[in-house]
Write a protein that holds these residues in place. Structure first.
Motif, short mmCIF file in Angstrom:
data_model
loop_
_atom_site.label_atom_id
_atom_site.label_comp_id
_atom_site.label_asym_id
_atom_site.label_seq_id
_atom_site.Cartn_x
_atom_site.Cartn_y
_atom_site.Cartn_z
N MET A 1 0.84 -1.20 0.00
CA MET A 1 0.00 0.00 0.00
C MET A 1 0.87 1.25 0.00
O MET A 1 1.92 1.30 0.66
CB MET A 1 -0.90 0.03 1.24
CG MET A 1 -1.94 -1.06 1.29
SD MET A 1 -2.99 -0.86 2.75
CE MET A 1 -3.90 -2.41 2.72
N SER A 2 0.39 2.26 -0.70
CA SER A 2 1.09 3.54 -0.70
C SER A 2 0.79 4.30 0.59
O SER A 2 -0.16 3.97 1.32
CB SER A 2 0.65 4.38 -1.90
OG SER A 2 -0.72 4.75 -1.75
N PHE A 3 1.59 5.34 0.84
CA PHE A 3 1.39 6.14 2.05
C PHE A 3 0.01 6.80 2.03
O PHE A 3 -0.67 6.88 3.05
CB PHE A 3 2.49 7.21 2.14
CG PHE A 3 2.28 8.17 3.27
CD1 PHE A 3 2.63 7.81 4.58
CD2 PHE A 3 1.72 9.43 3.05
CE1 PHE A 3 2.42 8.70 5.64
CE2 PHE A 3 1.51 10.31 4.10
CZ PHE A 3 1.87 9.94 5.40
N VAL A 4 -0.41 7.27 0.85
CA VAL A 4 -1.72 7.94 0.73
C VAL A 4 -2.85 6.97 1.07
O VAL A 4 -3.80 7.34 1.78
CB VAL A 4 -1.90 8.50 -0.71
CG1 VAL A 4 -3.30 9.08 -0.88
CG2 VAL A 4 -0.85 9.56 -1.01
N THR A 5 -2.75 5.72 0.59
CA THR A 5 -3.78 4.72 0.88
C THR A 5 -3.85 4.43 2.38
O THR A 5 -4.94 4.38 2.96
CB THR A 5 -3.49 3.41 0.13
OG1 THR A 5 -3.41 3.68 -1.27
CG2 THR A 5 -4.58 2.38 0.39
N ILE A 6 -2.68 4.26 3.01
CA ILE A 6 -2.64 3.98 4.46
C ILE A 6 -3.21 5.16 5.23
O ILE A 6 -4.00 4.99 6.18
CB ILE A 6 -1.20 3.67 4.91
CG1 ILE A 6 -0.71 2.37 4.27
CG2 ILE A 6 -1.12 3.58 6.44
CD1 ILE A 6 0.73 2.04 4.56
N PHE A 7 -2.84 6.38 4.83
CA PHE A 7 -3.36 7.57 5.50
C PHE A 7 -4.88 7.65 5.37
O PHE A 7 -5.57 7.98 6.34
CB PHE A 7 -2.71 8.83 4.88
CG PHE A 7 -3.16 10.11 5.54
CD1 PHE A 7 -2.56 10.55 6.71
CD2 PHE A 7 -4.20 10.86 4.99
CE1 PHE A 7 -2.98 11.72 7.32
CE2 PHE A 7 -4.63 12.02 5.60
CZ PHE A 7 -4.02 12.46 6.77
N PHE A 8 -5.39 7.32 4.19
CA PHE A 8 -6.84 7.36 3.97
C PHE A 8 -7.54 6.32 4.85
O PHE A 8 -8.59 6.59 5.44
CB PHE A 8 -7.14 7.09 2.49
CG PHE A 8 -8.61 7.19 2.15
CD1 PHE A 8 -9.23 8.43 2.07
CD2 PHE A 8 -9.35 6.04 1.93
CE1 PHE A 8 -10.58 8.52 1.76
CE2 PHE A 8 -10.70 6.12 1.62
CZ PHE A 8 -11.31 7.36 1.53
N ILE A 9 -6.97 5.13 4.95
CA ILE A 9 -7.54 4.06 5.80
C ILE A 9 -7.62 4.53 7.25
O ILE A 9 -8.66 4.38 7.91
CB ILE A 9 -6.70 2.77 5.69
CG1 ILE A 9 -6.88 2.13 4.32
CG2 ILE A 9 -7.09 1.77 6.79
CD1 ILE A 9 -5.94 0.96 4.07
N ILE A 10 -6.52 5.10 7.75
CA ILE A 10 -6.48 5.54 9.14
C ILE A 10 -7.45 6.70 9.38
O ILE A 10 -8.12 6.77 10.42
CB ILE A 10 -5.04 5.95 9.54
CG1 ILE A 10 -4.10 4.75 9.41
CG2 ILE A 10 -5.01 6.47 10.97
CD1 ILE A 10 -4.56 3.50 10.15
N ALA A 11 -7.57 7.60 8.40
CA ALA A 11 -8.50 8.73 8.53
C ALA A 11 -9.94 8.25 8.63
O ALA A 11 -10.72 8.70 9.48
CB ALA A 11 -8.33 9.68 7.35
N ILE A 12 -10.32 7.30 7.75
CA ILE A 12 -11.68 6.74 7.79
C ILE A 12 -11.92 6.01 9.12
O ILE A 12 -12.98 6.12 9.73
CB ILE A 12 -11.90 5.77 6.61
CG1 ILE A 12 -11.88 6.54 5.28
CG2 ILE A 12 -13.23 5.03 6.76
CD1 ILE A 12 -13.04 7.48 5.09
N THR A 13 -10.91 5.26 9.57
CA THR A 13 -11.02 4.53 10.84
C THR A 13 -11.23 5.50 12.00
O THR A 13 -12.07 5.27 12.88
CB THR A 13 -9.76 3.68 11.10
OG1 THR A 13 -9.52 2.83 9.98
CG2 THR A 13 -9.93 2.82 12.35
#
Length: 207
Positions: free
Chosen positions: A3-15
């Motif tokens: 996963m890219s950094f942007v994808t991981i950041f988006f996952i954590i933001a939604i969580t």
């Protein structure tokens, strides 16, 4: 993980967003002494931790084993003040797993239906005006007290009677909208020492 950094950041933001939502729902539906601030504070942490773990372990078998292990830890090792807290813990855990595996629609659907469930149950259980009445008297006045409050109450239940050397304590649970009609009469009982009339949340703990 690929996963890219942007994808991981988006996952954590939604969580974070959904876990804060769970925090607010728990606070909204918490009742009196059965609301646990400590339990509520760890709910967002559970979601985030589960999301991070799920991001790192993308193998379905490992994720499944991790889910089962975590559930057993919370079920048997975590002291819960209220049994419904367990459901909130599982909801938070599943939210982290859903977001970590990018099943956002499932996370949002679970949030919607869990909210609906909690609010519906909360409304059904707590629509009645339920109270605990405790009367302390220097004499045995059970029959007099019972006959006095019975006409104004629904679901009147004797919970506890304790006789001491110099006094007697009577505890009832009841549903009423006419408390003013009998509280003044109870207060005029000559042998009365004290009178307590408090809201009742459906859980009684005898002393």
């Amino acid at each position: 993980t690929n996963m890219s950094f942007v994808t991981i950041f988006f996952i954590i933001a939604i969580t974070c967003f959904i876990s804060i939502y769970i925090f607010m729902i728990y606070k909204l539906t918490g009742k009196g002494t059965f609301y646990s601030k400590d339990c509520n504070l760890i709910l967002p942490g559970i979601s985030l931790t589960a999301a991070f773990i799920t991001i790192t372990m993308q193998s379905p078998i490992i994720v499944f084993a991790g889910i089962i292990g975590t559930l057993f830890v919370f079920r048997f090792r975590h002291a819960l003040k209220n049994p419904s807290d367990l459901l909130y813990l599982f909801w938070s855990l599943c939210t982290g797993i859903f977001c970590g595996t990018r099943l956002y629609s499932l996370a949002l659907l679970s949030a919607f239906f869990m909210t609906l469930l909690f609010l519906l149950l909360d409304r059904i259980i707590f629509t009645q005006n339920s109270y605990v009445l405790t009367v302390v008297s220097t004499q045995d006045k059970y029959d007099e007290i019972y006959k006095l409050i019975k006409p104004y109450c629904k679901n009147l239940t004797k919970r506890e009677i304790i006789h001491y050397t110099t006094k007697s304590t009577y505890t009832f649970t009841l549903e009423t909208k006419k408390e003013d009609f009998f509280l003044d009469k109870l207060a005029k009982i000559p042998s009365l020492l004290s009178l307590s009339f408090t809201s009742y949340n459906g859980e009684y703990r005898g002393g």
